[in-house]
Design an enzyme around this catalytic site. Sequence first.
Site, mmCIF file in Angstrom:
data_model
loop_
_atom_site.group_PDB
_atom_site.id
_atom_site.type_symbol
_atom_site.label_atom_id
_atom_site.label_comp_id
_atom_site.label_asym_id
_atom_site.label_seq_id
_atom_site.Cartn_x
_atom_site.Cartn_y
_atom_site.Cartn_z
ATOM 1 N N LYS A 32 15.616 60.821 52.484
ATOM 2 C CA LYS A 32 16.646 61.828 52.231
ATOM 3 C C LYS A 32 16.058 63.178 51.837
ATOM 4 O O LYS A 32 16.644 64.215 52.140
ATOM 5 C CB LYS A 32 17.656 61.346 51.195
ATOM 6 C CG LYS A 32 17.110 61.037 49.824
ATOM 7 C CD LYS A 32 18.250 60.575 48.931
ATOM 8 C CE LYS A 32 17.794 60.328 47.517
ATOM 9 N NZ LYS A 32 16.675 59.351 47.399
ATOM 10 N N ARG A 79 22.345 60.465 40.095
ATOM 11 C CA ARG A 79 21.775 59.139 40.341
ATOM 12 C C ARG A 79 22.643 58.024 39.766
ATOM 13 O O ARG A 79 22.392 56.853 40.042
ATOM 14 C CB ARG A 79 20.409 59.026 39.647
ATOM 15 C CG ARG A 79 19.273 59.613 40.425
ATOM 16 C CD ARG A 79 17.981 59.339 39.658
ATOM 17 N NE ARG A 79 16.939 60.269 40.027
ATOM 18 C CZ ARG A 79 16.116 60.089 41.047
ATOM 19 N NH1 ARG A 79 16.217 59.022 41.794
ATOM 20 N NH2 ARG A 79 15.195 60.989 41.321
ATOM 21 N N ARG A 93 1.969 52.662 54.194
ATOM 22 C CA ARG A 93 1.370 53.921 53.748
ATOM 23 C C ARG A 93 -0.047 53.692 53.253
ATOM 24 O O ARG A 93 -0.355 52.668 52.652
ATOM 25 C CB ARG A 93 2.179 54.511 52.589
ATOM 26 C CG ARG A 93 3.488 55.095 53.009
ATOM 27 C CD ARG A 93 4.047 55.829 51.821
ATOM 28 N NE ARG A 93 5.380 56.337 52.074
ATOM 29 C CZ ARG A 93 6.118 56.948 51.148
ATOM 30 N NH1 ARG A 93 5.648 57.096 49.924
ATOM 31 N NH2 ARG A 93 7.295 57.394 51.443
ATOM 32 N N ARG A 133 -1.375 52.506 47.589
ATOM 33 C CA ARG A 133 -1.127 52.824 46.183
ATOM 34 C C ARG A 133 -0.182 51.802 45.561
ATOM 35 O O ARG A 133 0.686 51.255 46.227
ATOM 36 C CB ARG A 133 -0.506 54.222 46.051
ATOM 37 C CG ARG A 133 -1.502 55.335 46.244
ATOM 38 C CD ARG A 133 -0.850 56.664 46.016
ATOM 39 N NE ARG A 133 0.285 56.831 46.927
ATOM 40 C CZ ARG A 133 0.734 58.004 47.335
ATOM 41 N NH1 ARG A 133 0.193 59.109 46.913
ATOM 42 N NH2 ARG A 133 1.747 58.087 48.167
ATOM 43 N N ARG A 193 12.043 49.279 42.432
ATOM 44 C CA ARG A 193 12.769 50.554 42.538
ATOM 45 C C ARG A 193 14.081 50.374 43.280
ATOM 46 O O ARG A 193 15.087 50.988 42.938
ATOM 47 C CB ARG A 193 11.905 51.600 43.261
ATOM 48 C CG ARG A 193 10.962 52.353 42.342
ATOM 49 C CD ARG A 193 10.646 53.735 42.903
ATOM 50 N NE ARG A 193 10.070 53.677 44.227
ATOM 51 C CZ ARG A 193 8.773 53.523 44.487
ATOM 52 N NH1 ARG A 193 7.917 53.447 43.487
ATOM 53 N NH2 ARG A 193 8.340 53.482 45.715
#
Length: 214
Positions: free
Chosen positions: A13, A88, A127, A160, A171
């Site tokens: 987003k 949020r 990633r 990471r 999350r």
Amino acid sequence: MKIIMLGAPGAGKGTQAKKIAEKYQIPHISTGDIFRANIKGGTELGMKAKTFMDQGMLVPDEITIGMLMDRIGQEDCINGYVLDGFPRTIPQAESLTKALAERGEKVDYAINVDVPDENIINRMSGRRACLGCGATYHITFNPPVKEGICDTCGQELVLRDDDKPETVKKRLDVYHQQTQPLIDYYKNAEVLAEVDGTQPMDAVFQDIVEILGE
Ligand SMILES: [Zn+2]
């Protein structure tokens, strides 16, 4: 055009918010930027926020809303803005609605960039980062020339902790608990627009342009 971006962490987003800001010539406002600007500028709200942050505490919503309302009251927001990372939670959304109503304003579009959890977990686990120079790669979408090695500085690339499936899942759990209810909140306010975030970035943006108009 007052726009809110919704979507899970990793749904893309932020990228879409940047593209919206560019095309429609409105500021892209992230709460991180607002915090940094207020703290750097030494504003009263910034100093208050800093005392909480220095203690490792969450900044209370009324301080964040206060800084946000200052920001969107600035001249460059006269034609609207795109908010990224706020609200949020339902209480934040309610405070924002109230603060805007006091100015006779409201959110025009809440754009939800919809991506299933599995896709996000897969994207993130691909990633790779270079701890030497900070360059980032993706094993599928943006691979280095030589597998596992940074193109720029030759150091070994790592996955990471932030991008590891277990961290991403945590999350996403927080997102589902706290932020997903905003989808219904803005649906009830009749400003919700949903786009399929599993498409390539440009196709997602094309869908957003169809919603917002050329
Ligand atoms: Zn490097």
